[in-house]
Design an enzyme around this catalytic site. Sequence first.
Site, short mmCIF file in Angstrom:
data_model
loop_
_atom_site.label_atom_id
_atom_site.label_comp_id
_atom_site.label_asym_id
_atom_site.label_seq_id
_atom_site.Cartn_x
_atom_site.Cartn_y
_atom_site.Cartn_z
N TYR A 142 0.82 -1.21 0.00
CA TYR A 142 0.00 0.00 0.00
C TYR A 142 0.86 1.26 0.00
O TYR A 142 0.46 2.29 -0.54
CB TYR A 142 -0.88 0.05 1.26
CG TYR A 142 -2.21 -0.65 1.15
CD1 TYR A 142 -2.28 -2.03 1.02
CD2 TYR A 142 -3.39 0.07 1.22
CE1 TYR A 142 -3.51 -2.67 0.94
CE2 TYR A 142 -4.62 -0.57 1.15
CZ TYR A 142 -4.67 -1.93 1.02
OH TYR A 142 -5.88 -2.56 0.95
N LYS A 189 3.08 -15.31 3.31
CA LYS A 189 3.40 -16.10 2.12
C LYS A 189 4.91 -16.34 2.17
O LYS A 189 5.66 -15.94 1.27
CB LYS A 189 2.95 -15.34 0.86
CG LYS A 189 3.03 -16.12 -0.44
CD LYS A 189 1.98 -17.20 -0.58
CE LYS A 189 2.22 -18.04 -1.83
NZ LYS A 189 1.35 -19.23 -1.90
N ASP A 221 -2.87 -18.28 1.06
CA ASP A 221 -3.81 -19.04 0.22
C ASP A 221 -4.56 -20.07 1.06
O ASP A 221 -5.78 -20.21 0.97
CB ASP A 221 -3.10 -19.68 -0.99
CG ASP A 221 -1.79 -20.34 -0.65
OD1 ASP A 221 -1.35 -20.28 0.52
OD2 ASP A 221 -1.18 -20.95 -1.57
N ASP A 245 -6.49 -6.88 4.40
CA ASP A 245 -7.59 -6.25 3.68
C ASP A 245 -8.47 -7.32 3.05
O ASP A 245 -9.70 -7.31 3.19
CB ASP A 245 -7.02 -5.32 2.59
CG ASP A 245 -8.11 -4.66 1.78
OD1 ASP A 245 -9.06 -4.15 2.41
OD2 ASP A 245 -8.03 -4.68 0.54
N ASP A 249 -12.62 -8.85 4.39
CA ASP A 249 -13.86 -8.90 3.60
C ASP A 249 -14.36 -10.34 3.52
O ASP A 249 -15.55 -10.62 3.63
CB ASP A 249 -13.63 -8.38 2.16
CG ASP A 249 -13.83 -6.88 2.05
OD1 ASP A 249 -13.52 -6.17 3.02
OD2 ASP A 249 -14.29 -6.41 0.99
C1 IPM Z 1 -10.43 -1.01 3.93
C2 IPM Z 1 -10.64 -0.44 2.56
C3 IPM Z 1 -9.45 0.44 2.20
C4 IPM Z 1 -8.21 -0.42 2.21
C5 IPM Z 1 -9.58 1.21 0.87
C6 IPM Z 1 -10.83 2.04 0.84
C7 IPM Z 1 -8.36 2.02 0.58
O1 IPM Z 1 -10.84 -1.44 1.62
O2 IPM Z 1 -10.32 -0.23 4.89
O3 IPM Z 1 -10.39 -2.24 4.06
O4 IPM Z 1 -7.89 -1.09 1.21
O5 IPM Z 1 -7.52 -0.43 3.23
MN MN Z 2 -10.93 -3.44 2.46
#
Ligand code: IPM
Ligand code: MN
Length: 372
Positions: A142, A189, A221, A245, A249
């Site tokens: 990042y 990894k 993975d 990240d 999700d």
């Molecule tokens: C998160 C989001 C952010 C990230 C984006 C919006 C830059 O997806 O906070 O998880 O990737 O960190």
């Molecule tokens: Mn995210």
Amino acid sequence: MELKIAVLAGDGVGPEVVLQAKKALHAIADVFEHTFIFEDALMGAVAIERTGSPLPEQTLNLCLNTDAVLLGAIGDPKFDNNPLAKVRPEQGLLKLRKSLGLFTNIRPIKPYRPLLNASPLKRVIIEGVDFVIFRELTGGAYFGEKKINEAGTYASDLCEYSKEEITRITHLAFQAAQKRRNKVTLVDKANVLETSRLWRRVVKEIAAQYPSVDLNFLFIDNAAMQIIVNPKQFDVILTENLFGDILSDEASVITGSIGLLASASLGEKNALFEPVHGSYSKGKGKNIANPIASILSAAMLLEHFGLQDEAGKVYEAVEKAIEYQVVTKDLKPDSNFGTHDVGDFVANYILSKDDLLYFNNDNVHIGQSTIV
Ligand code: IPM
Ligand code: MN
């Protein structure tokens, strides 16, 4: 307690969900006699439109000089679909994380019992899941050097980590594990990446200081698969920025909706609280976004300042909203409740010191106001 809180409502559904979190905090301030001073500031696409910058200087200065930041959401499809855009809403968030030194992002994953059927995963797999992701937030790909050649035919993102960056989050992850079930899983990894091998070395060294905590390792993975096939094995997942990240999700699927996941981002001095979900621009202004992630982020804010009873009250209010099915359509497709109803329910629950009898369950099926 007096707390000065910067509110960055941001884009899409950000303003509507953060408003519900503020309602909950106002209610807590009332009941527990605290003073929370909110100051609004611009960030994200809305800030680009008004000032040209996704993180105006004024916003950054405010955030640097407040006790905490409450963030709604940022992002706009207008920028997502334009690879040539020079300025992006996400740059504001990344710059804010870096400038405030928010190196640890904490994302708890724990399904609510009444929502076990809301997940596409089988009940037997998700019942009893309770883990927390410690995602490193200010390093890795990042923030490493980014390059693109003039012809636009070659690009690179450097993934870098230093021992210090790994050390500071690792201590927090182990300390959290000591208060939980004494297990840390480092996700990396290391069979391919040099940075991952550094993580392993540093984390192993630090683990020696926490003899009660078991440390194990998973490749990213495999971890992505294990989160779906056997999520109960996890207690604290420690990982670098990009892996964290993605995993967070994915893990939200266990809870039934990403609209339920809250997060705290902590640094030495500053702290920021935001939902894991994005700005969901299609839902903007429709009163359909789930505000629970934002409300739970406010609860994490209270916990951060040692206000355990206050945070507990917010958690209890959210549990009640879920129990009484005062939830948005992502959790119950035929629900008649919107973003504001959920926020009002939570705030009213907190305000009613006697938590019985103020809610008329009979009205739920006809979708009338349930706050009586
Ligand atoms: C998160 C989001 C952010 C990230 C984006 C919006 C830059 O997806 O906070 O998880 O990737 O960190
Ligand atoms: Mn995210």
